[in-house]
Design a protein around this motif. Sequence first.
Motif, PDB file in Angstrom:
ATOM      1  N   LEU A 243       0.766  -1.122  -0.054  1.00 46.54           N
ATOM      2  CA  LEU A 243      -0.127  -0.117  -0.082  1.00 46.54           C
ATOM      3  C   LEU A 243       0.840   1.286   0.126  1.00 46.54           C
ATOM      4  CD1 LEU A 243      -2.946   1.187  -0.031  1.00 46.54           C
ATOM      5  CD2 LEU A 243      -2.834   0.915   2.658  1.00 46.54           C
ATOM      6  N   MET A 244       1.991   1.439   0.783  1.00 45.33           N
ATOM      7  CA  MET A 244       2.882   2.258   0.728  1.00 45.33           C
ATOM      8  C   MET A 244       3.563   2.617  -0.571  1.00 45.33           C
ATOM      9  SD  MET A 244       4.743   1.900   4.454  1.00 45.33           S
ATOM     10  CE  MET A 244       5.775   3.232   4.340  1.00 45.33           C
ATOM     11  N   PHE A 245       4.032   1.664  -1.107  1.00 40.02           N
ATOM     12  CA  PHE A 245       4.558   2.012  -2.590  1.00 40.02           C
ATOM     13  C   PHE A 245       3.699   2.518  -3.754  1.00 40.02           C
ATOM     14  CE2 PHE A 245       8.404  -0.474  -1.170  1.00 40.02           C
ATOM     15  CZ  PHE A 245       9.268   0.095  -1.915  1.00 40.02           C
ATOM     16  N   SER A 246       2.272   1.794  -3.543  1.00 40.76           N
ATOM     17  CA  SER A 246       1.272   2.224  -4.324  1.00 40.76           C
ATOM     18  C   SER A 246       0.900   3.629  -4.061  1.00 40.76           C
ATOM     19  CB  SER A 246       0.066   1.580  -4.119  1.00 40.76           C
ATOM     20  OG  SER A 246      -0.524   1.596  -3.218  1.00 40.76           O
ATOM     21  N   ILE A 247       0.979   4.137  -2.854  1.00 36.09           N
ATOM     22  CA  ILE A 247       0.827   5.613  -2.495  1.00 36.09           C
ATOM     23  C   ILE A 247       1.895   6.570  -3.182  1.00 36.09           C
ATOM     24  CG2 ILE A 247       0.672   7.241  -0.691  1.00 36.09           C
ATOM     25  CD1 ILE A 247      -0.863   5.292   0.865  1.00 36.09           C
ATOM     26  N   TYR A 248       3.277   6.024  -2.825  1.00 36.56           N
ATOM     27  CA  TYR A 248       4.304   6.599  -3.568  1.00 36.56           C
ATOM     28  C   TYR A 248       4.199   6.875  -5.045  1.00 36.56           C
ATOM     29  CZ  TYR A 248       6.764   4.913   0.662  1.00 36.56           C
ATOM     30  OH  TYR A 248       7.066   4.647   1.918  1.00 36.56           O
ATOM     31  N   PHE A 249       3.863   5.956  -5.852  1.00 37.91           N
ATOM     32  CA  PHE A 249       3.617   5.798  -7.103  1.00 37.91           C
ATOM     33  C   PHE A 249       2.599   6.838  -7.725  1.00 37.91           C
ATOM     34  CE2 PHE A 249       1.655   3.576 -10.988  1.00 37.91           C
ATOM     35  CZ  PHE A 249       2.314   3.990 -11.859  1.00 37.91           C
ATOM     36  N   LEU A 250       1.381   6.728  -7.066  1.00 39.94           N
ATOM     37  CA  LEU A 250       0.431   7.592  -7.481  1.00 39.94           C
ATOM     38  C   LEU A 250       0.642   9.147  -7.024  1.00 39.94           C
ATOM     39  CD1 LEU A 250      -2.059   6.937  -9.005  1.00 39.94           C
ATOM     40  CD2 LEU A 250      -3.577   6.481  -7.228  1.00 39.94           C
ATOM     41  N   ALA A 251       1.346   9.238  -5.891  1.00 38.44           N
ATOM     42  CA  ALA A 251       1.607  10.725  -5.608  1.00 38.44           C
ATOM     43  C   ALA A 251       2.601  11.138  -6.649  1.00 38.44           C
ATOM     44  CB  ALA A 251       2.198  10.535  -4.346  1.00 38.44           C
ATOM     45  N   VAL A 252       3.491  10.499  -7.081  1.00 35.07           N
ATOM     46  CA  VAL A 252       4.433  10.923  -8.146  1.00 35.07           C
ATOM     47  C   VAL A 252       3.629  11.070  -9.565  1.00 35.07           C
ATOM     48  CG1 VAL A 252       6.474  10.679  -9.633  1.00 35.07           C
ATOM     49  CG2 VAL A 252       6.483   9.821  -7.082  1.00 35.07           C
ATOM     50  N   LEU A 302      -4.865   1.040  -6.454  1.00 34.59           N
ATOM     51  CA  LEU A 302      -4.216   2.080  -6.694  1.00 34.59           C
ATOM     52  C   LEU A 302      -2.998   2.197  -7.831  1.00 34.59           C
ATOM     53  CD1 LEU A 302      -3.514   3.509  -2.900  1.00 34.59           C
ATOM     54  CD2 LEU A 302      -5.289   4.317  -4.561  1.00 34.59           C
ATOM     55  N   PHE A 303      -2.455   0.841  -7.763  1.00 35.78           N
ATOM     56  CA  PHE A 303      -1.493   0.763  -8.896  1.00 35.78           C
ATOM     57  C   PHE A 303      -2.208   0.662 -10.245  1.00 35.78           C
ATOM     58  CE2 PHE A 303       0.576  -2.457 -11.782  1.00 35.78           C
ATOM     59  CZ  PHE A 303       1.716  -2.047 -11.880  1.00 35.78           C
ATOM     60  N   LEU A 304      -3.322   0.293 -10.377  1.00 38.94           N
ATOM     61  CA  LEU A 304      -4.082   0.282 -11.546  1.00 38.94           C
ATOM     62  C   LEU A 304      -4.336   1.741 -12.133  1.00 38.94           C
ATOM     63  CD1 LEU A 304      -6.424  -3.033 -11.394  1.00 38.94           C
ATOM     64  CD2 LEU A 304      -4.124  -2.586 -12.670  1.00 38.94           C
ATOM     65  N   LEU A 305      -4.792   2.467 -11.072  1.00 37.24           N
ATOM     66  CA  LEU A 305      -5.084   3.976 -11.222  1.00 37.24           C
ATOM     67  C   LEU A 305      -3.931   4.686 -11.915  1.00 37.24           C
ATOM     68  CD1 LEU A 305      -7.239   4.786  -8.151  1.00 37.24           C
ATOM     69  CD2 LEU A 305      -8.028   4.676 -10.659  1.00 37.24           C
ATOM     70  N   GLY A 306      -2.876   4.247 -11.474  1.00 36.55           N
ATOM     71  CA  GLY A 306      -1.692   5.037 -11.941  1.00 36.55           C
ATOM     72  C   GLY A 306      -0.946   4.388 -13.284  1.00 36.55           C
ATOM     73  N   VAL A 307      -1.401   3.429 -13.826  1.00 34.06           N
ATOM     74  CA  VAL A 307      -0.861   2.615 -14.946  1.00 34.06           C
ATOM     75  C   VAL A 307      -2.097   2.645 -16.091  1.00 34.06           C
ATOM     76  CG1 VAL A 307       0.777   1.373 -13.895  1.00 34.06           C
ATOM     77  CG2 VAL A 307      -1.428   0.284 -14.486  1.00 34.06           C
ATOM     78  N   ARG A 308      -3.215   3.308 -15.750  1.00 37.31           N
ATOM     79  CA  ARG A 308      -4.418   3.271 -16.723  1.00 37.31           C
ATOM     80  C   ARG A 308      -3.767   4.020 -18.048  1.00 37.31           C
ATOM     81  NH1 ARG A 308      -9.107   6.340 -13.499  1.00 37.31           N
ATOM     82  NH2 ARG A 308      -7.828   8.206 -12.856  1.00 37.31           N
TER      83      ARG A 308
END
Length: 722
Positions: A243-252, A302-308
């Motif tokens: 969950l923390m890494f997905s937050i990092y990814f989507l924040a960036v 959250l990961f999918l939201l970042g790569v869509r």
Amino acid sequence: MLATPSGTPETAPPMTEKITRGHSCILCQQRKVKCDKQKPKCGNCIKARAECTPSAPTLPRRRKRRLAETDLAGRLRKCEHLLKSRGIKIDDEELERPGPDGPHSDFFPGGDRVISMMAPRSRNPVKGALFADKDKSHYVENTLWDNLRDEIGDPKESLQGSSEDESNDGELFPNPESLLVGHGFSKDLRSMHPNPVHIFRLWQTFLVNVNPLVKMVHAPTLQQTILDASEDVRNIPRHIEALMFSIYFLAVTSLQNEDCQSMFGEQRSTLLARYAHGTQQALISARFLKSLNISTLQAYVLFLLGVRTIFDAHSLWVLTGTSVRIAQRLGLHRDGSKHNISPFDVEMRRRTWWQIVFLDGHSSKLAGAGFPGWLAKFDTKIPKNISDSDLSPTMKEPPQDKEGATEMIFCCLRYETAQALRTARTTTNMDGSWSIASGASPELLAEKDKAIDALEIKFEKQFVQHCDPSIPLHLLVIYVAKSVICTMRIMAHHPRQYPDKGATMSQREKDMLFTESLKEMEYDSLGYTSKAIRGYLWHITSHFQLDAFIYLLSELRYRTTGDLVERAWQQIKFSFENRPEMITDTKNSLYFAIGNLALKAWAVREEAMGSYQAPPRFISLLRSQRNFPDPPRPPAEMQNEDPYSTPRIMDYANEPLAPASLPQNTNVTNIEQQWGDWNPEVDINMPEITPVDWAYWQTLMDGDLPAWDGDVGRDFTGGQQW
């Protein structure tokens, strides 16, 4: 001593035996008299001086077997199938209609209706069983598990065997998770965490730019968890680390490159690559396909939201389908209020499920799947309009819904939109996207317009009137509320509604569609030009309204003058600038077809103007990509400058919150650099599209491009029309 009937004295008869089988003789059976069953002859046969023959025993009568409940369910299923195949509606379809509090259907594709008849239990009226322990849950809904639910006394017993802490080292085959998100890498995740200061900055960025549009986690609780984890990254539970890494990814993802450099001293592309791979590895380590922890599922979403915007539409649709299956395994498609879980968990499960519904619905639309997630059958209610401060893990009573603006205002707007689409599907013959119905009769169009007008009034009363435009989130809600209404009107009156694909549409309806499409594109451009909502650009870029854009281009082949035409061309220019992939992605057939349509429309405009006019930058790039040169330039004193290099003023009557002006895109500083390296020597030709061939356009947008032989069409031979 007894006397015989003839009066001759005889000795007493010997001891007699009864017929061992205990059955009457044949003569007694035929005469229907009681047989004394004496052996060798019964009394009746002696009197009749007849032969006494015992009857053969008959086989015991088999009791009629009651049909098993599984047999009944199977027969009922077969009967329903036969009825539906004959076009007969089932009476219980009325149960599928969502109520005012949300979709209350108790059925879900895949056999829930059968399950409800297979194991009826008065002591367990709720369908299925939810085994929950802290932040883990497992929902079961079939005969095997339902019959064993009483044997599982401790919920932990049902949750065993799905631990994310299991290791796959030494096994012959790779983890199934690696089939979806890759094999990961050998780098230690602990070294990929940012320092504690940067962790907190990324978390704050997530809270400002991402969380208001997603609202899937409880910020106060998760913040303390992240702060505790940042102090010792070597001992972070795997689901929390994912969950923390997905937050990092989507924040960036929500930041611009200059923001990343000023906040973290690194390029945005570097940070994205690091945290995308880190999220991927963390999900594999957490065994996200097997995990029963809702935090792991939230990390995956959250990961999918970042790569869509990175993955192709078909791959994304498959991946979002996986999130739906995981959510069903956790029982998120069943409202938690029917099970023995806390009010806090009920609300968080609702938020997570509805975010998955929107993600799957959006990806299915892009992939041309035709069945958005919000049309599925589930009974999870929409989350309540309450802020995180109104929720607590220790609360005992459900929180009360609030009126007005809260932290959930944007998400609640989306919930109401999905609710309207679900209602439209069950109360009319529309498909839930307002776009497909049995014809375009005046009665049906009036019914659609009435429903859209009612939704517009509801949006105004429930959301817009409570918004403060000085607050970025509220400003976004205002624009999205108006954009949704525009989209619905376009879908309701789209030319593909007509049997002749719009050839007989009235000019008044065409003008209405042109105006609504123009408003739609102007609202879209505001997401790029308004600094107040710049942090939400990561979400806006993934929701481009292609129908409105294509309709504008199609109509511009016939509309050459007027203020609306000038504003439309300005929006076409902004759209190509804001989405350079529509030019650089030469492998995308849809984008190439859109480019062809833009060139045709501009050629008509040049012909109508008579005099030379310098084409916009995107027209020159499109022509160069197809090896079509710009028309020769006249002497400098006769040249006109690009008319779309300066903003146009927009003014909507009766639109108090409509955009007042549309300046140039301040986020694009160098168009040539943004459209960078592309190869003009590409042979990708498209067949001619007729003016009203909307069925073909829909096929293009659905990603199902028909095969074509690659011959150069007549419009591409000499470039005369370009």
